[in-house]
Enzyme design. Structure first.
Site, PDB file in Angstrom:
ATOM      1  N   GLY A  12       0.620  -1.260  -0.175  1.00  0.00           N
ATOM      2  CA  GLY A  12      -0.228   0.433  -0.019  1.00  0.00           C
ATOM      3  C   GLY A  12       1.056   1.300   0.100  1.00  0.00           C
TER       4      GLY A  12
ATOM      5  N   ASN B 218       1.816   2.845  -2.822  1.00  0.00           N
ATOM      6  CA  ASN B 218       1.387   4.152  -3.690  1.00  0.00           C
ATOM      7  C   ASN B 218      -0.107   4.341  -2.972  1.00  0.00           C
ATOM      8  OD1 ASN B 218       2.549   4.205  -6.742  1.00  0.00           O
ATOM      9  ND2 ASN B 218       2.666   1.992  -6.635  1.00  0.00           N
TER      10      ASN B 218
ATOM     11  N   ARG C 130     -14.927 -15.734 -10.652  1.00  0.00           N
ATOM     12  CA  ARG C 130     -14.562 -14.620 -11.003  1.00  0.00           C
ATOM     13  C   ARG C 130     -16.045 -13.037 -11.285  1.00  0.00           C
ATOM     14  NH1 ARG C 130      -8.639 -12.506 -11.958  1.00  0.00           N
ATOM     15  NH2 ARG C 130      -8.087 -14.547 -12.006  1.00  0.00           N
TER      16      ARG C 130
ATOM     17  N   MET D  86      -3.807  -7.210  -6.833  1.00  0.00           N
ATOM     18  CA  MET D  86      -3.327  -8.351  -8.151  1.00  0.00           C
ATOM     19  C   MET D  86      -4.079  -9.165  -7.708  1.00  0.00           C
ATOM     20  SD  MET D  86      -0.223  -7.622  -7.366  1.00  0.00           S
ATOM     21  CE  MET D  86       0.868  -8.886  -8.483  1.00  0.00           C
ATOM     22  N   ARG D  87      -5.401  -8.937  -8.829  1.00  0.00           N
ATOM     23  CA  ARG D  87      -6.636  -9.399  -9.263  1.00  0.00           C
ATOM     24  C   ARG D  87      -7.302  -9.048 -10.552  1.00  0.00           C
ATOM     25  NH1 ARG D  87      -6.946 -14.571  -7.366  1.00  0.00           N
ATOM     26  NH2 ARG D  87      -9.199 -14.640  -8.492  1.00  0.00           N
TER      27      ARG D  87
ATOM     28  N   ASN E  40      -4.902   2.445 -13.819  1.00  0.00           N
ATOM     29  CA  ASN E  40      -3.796   1.577 -12.426  1.00  0.00           C
ATOM     30  C   ASN E  40      -2.565   2.221 -12.706  1.00  0.00           C
ATOM     31  OD1 ASN E  40      -3.358  -1.143 -11.429  1.00  0.00           O
ATOM     32  ND2 ASN E  40      -2.318  -1.473 -14.257  1.00  0.00           N
TER      33      ASN E  40
ATOM     34  N   HIS F 188       1.009   0.704 -13.389  1.00  0.00           N
ATOM     35  CA  HIS F 188       1.885  -0.379 -13.865  1.00  0.00           C
ATOM     36  C   HIS F 188       3.438  -0.275 -13.734  1.00  0.00           C
ATOM     37  CE1 HIS F 188       3.557  -3.979 -15.527  1.00  0.00           C
ATOM     38  NE2 HIS F 188       3.582  -3.172 -16.615  1.00  0.00           N
TER      39      HIS F 188
ATOM     40  N   SER G 142       3.876   3.982 -15.200  1.00  0.00           N
ATOM     41  CA  SER G 142       2.826   4.381 -16.457  1.00  0.00           C
ATOM     42  C   SER G 142       1.684   4.161 -15.193  1.00  0.00           C
ATOM     43  CB  SER G 142       2.688   3.025 -17.395  1.00  0.00           C
ATOM     44  OG  SER G 142       4.075   3.054 -18.334  1.00  0.00           O
TER      45      SER G 142
ATOM     46  N   ASP H 272      -2.665  -4.490 -18.146  1.00  0.00           N
ATOM     47  CA  ASP H 272      -1.954  -3.598 -18.765  1.00  0.00           C
ATOM     48  C   ASP H 272      -1.919  -2.962 -19.445  1.00  0.00           C
ATOM     49  OD1 ASP H 272      -0.822  -4.442 -16.028  1.00  0.00           O
ATOM     50  OD2 ASP H 272       0.696  -5.378 -16.949  1.00  0.00           O
TER      51      ASP H 272
ATOM     52  N   ALA I 100       9.187   6.811  -8.133  1.00  0.00           N
ATOM     53  CA  ALA I 100       8.773   7.552  -8.920  1.00  0.00           C
ATOM     54  C   ALA I 100       6.971   7.202  -9.076  1.00  0.00           C
ATOM     55  CB  ALA I 100       9.064   7.261 -10.478  1.00  0.00           C
ATOM     56  N   GLU I 101       6.963   6.514  -8.490  1.00  0.00           N
ATOM     57  CA  GLU I 101       4.805   6.042  -8.244  1.00  0.00           C
ATOM     58  C   GLU I 101       4.859   6.800  -7.668  1.00  0.00           C
ATOM     59  OE1 GLU I 101       4.006   2.189  -8.743  1.00  0.00           O
ATOM     60  OE2 GLU I 101       6.082   1.341  -9.028  1.00  0.00           O
TER      61      GLU I 101
HETATM   62  C1  GRF Z   1       3.348  -1.366  -7.291  1.00  0.00           C
HETATM   63  O1  GRF Z   1       5.161  -1.299  -8.021  1.00  0.00           O
HETATM   64  C2  GRF Z   1       2.462  -1.165  -8.491  1.00  0.00           C
HETATM   65  O2  GRF Z   1       3.029  -0.173  -9.056  1.00  0.00           O
HETATM   66  C3  GRF Z   1       2.404  -2.536  -9.155  1.00  0.00           C
HETATM   67  O3  GRF Z   1       2.411  -3.026  -7.449  1.00  0.00           O
HETATM   68  C4  GRF Z   1       3.205  -2.264  -6.224  1.00  0.00           C
HETATM   69  C5  GRF Z   1       2.763  -2.227  -5.696  1.00  0.00           C
HETATM   70  O4  GRF Z   1       2.654  -1.215  -4.366  1.00  0.00           O
HETATM   71  N1  GRF Z   1       1.085  -2.596  -9.725  1.00  0.00           N
HETATM   72  P1  GRF Z   1       2.068  -0.944  -3.391  1.00  0.00           P
HETATM   73  O5  GRF Z   1       1.152  -1.884  -2.742  1.00  0.00           O
HETATM   74  O6  GRF Z   1       1.581   0.738  -3.565  1.00  0.00           O
HETATM   75  O7  GRF Z   1       3.828  -0.171  -2.403  1.00  0.00           O
END
Ligand code: GRF
Length: 218
Positions: free
Chosen positions: A14, A16, A67, A92-93, A109, A111, A138, A147, A175-176
């Site tokens: 978490g 992000n 699903r 992660m789904r 999303n 990525h 991205s 993606d 960077a994210e």
């Molecule tokens: C990040 O690298 C994101 O780009 C990818 O999964 C990771 C998640 O990290 N989809 P976090 O849970 O946000 O720390």
């Protein structure tokens, strides 16, 4: 403009989500995090949300036979909460075309690669194996193919001699954390236009937003 109600979908650490929570703590940010949904119990992302006093919910895919029924429960909860935008942040789904269509242009999303390079998993190891000199992340609107979808923003980082997948991942992750809130800000403030499947920003980026690696000679 009224702040947009955003839900964040998570499965793990978490970081992000934290970047989005921190940005949304500013009352002038055009979005508020109204709900955090995890498909996994006990993850750090849920603690982060609780600390920020954001309601959380666990909807485990394991509690559903397939699903579509899992996604139906997810959608129902999002609608009940009056959510206008959904951000996947380490969720992660894989979501089916039906869910993606239902949230068309309202589902975002992040990525960890410069798409369309390296969709899928293990992006940092694959970037190192390919010998690319720039890597990054991205933020994109989600489409049914994994993606893929209109790219809202990207941030590039250099790949340095001696990098390991871990060191590169750490640089990209930083960077994210800058990119995701910025992109959500643009979408929530309705500054993102779609022309077909291409994003056009109504607020132009600064012309110095360029990244060279190796650095140009002065
Ligand atoms: C990040 O690298 C994101 O780009 C990818 O999964 C990771 C998640 O990290 N989809 P976090 O849970 O946000 O720390």
């Amino acid at each position: 403009m009224k702040r947009k109600r955003v839900a964040v979908l998570v499965s793990g650490r978490g970081s992000n989500l934290q970047a989005l929570l921190d940005a949304a703590a500013d009352p002038v940010f055009p979005a508020e995090v109204a709900l955090v949904i995890s498909n996994v119990a006990g993850v750090q992302a849920l603690e982060r949300a609780a600390k920020a006093s954001v309601p959380t919910e666990i909807i485990s895919h394991r509690d559903f036979p397939d699903r579509p029924s899992f996604e139906q429960a997810l959608s129902k909860r999002l609608e009940q909460a009056g959510v206008e935008l959904v951000c996947q942040a380490g969720f992660m789904r894989i979501l089916t075309a039906r869910f993606v269509e239902q949230w068309h242009n309202r589902l975002i999303n992040i990525h960890p690669s410069l798409l369309p390079a390296f969709p899928g998993l293990d992006t940092h190891a694959r970037a190192l194996a390919a010998g690319v000199k720039l890597h990054g992340c991205s933020v994109h609107f989600v489409r049914a193919e994994v993606d893929s979808g209109p790219i809202i923003g990207q941030a590039a980082v250099p790949v340095l001699t001696g990098d390991t997948p871990e060191s590169l991942a750490a640089r990209v992750l930083q960077a994210e954390h800058g990119l995701y809130p910025r992109c959500l800000q643009l979408v929530a403030a309705e500054q993102v236009d779609l022309q077909g499947e291409l994003v056009r920003l109504s607020e132009q980026e600064a012309s110095n937003a360029q990244l060279f690696n190796p650095a140009p000679r002065m």
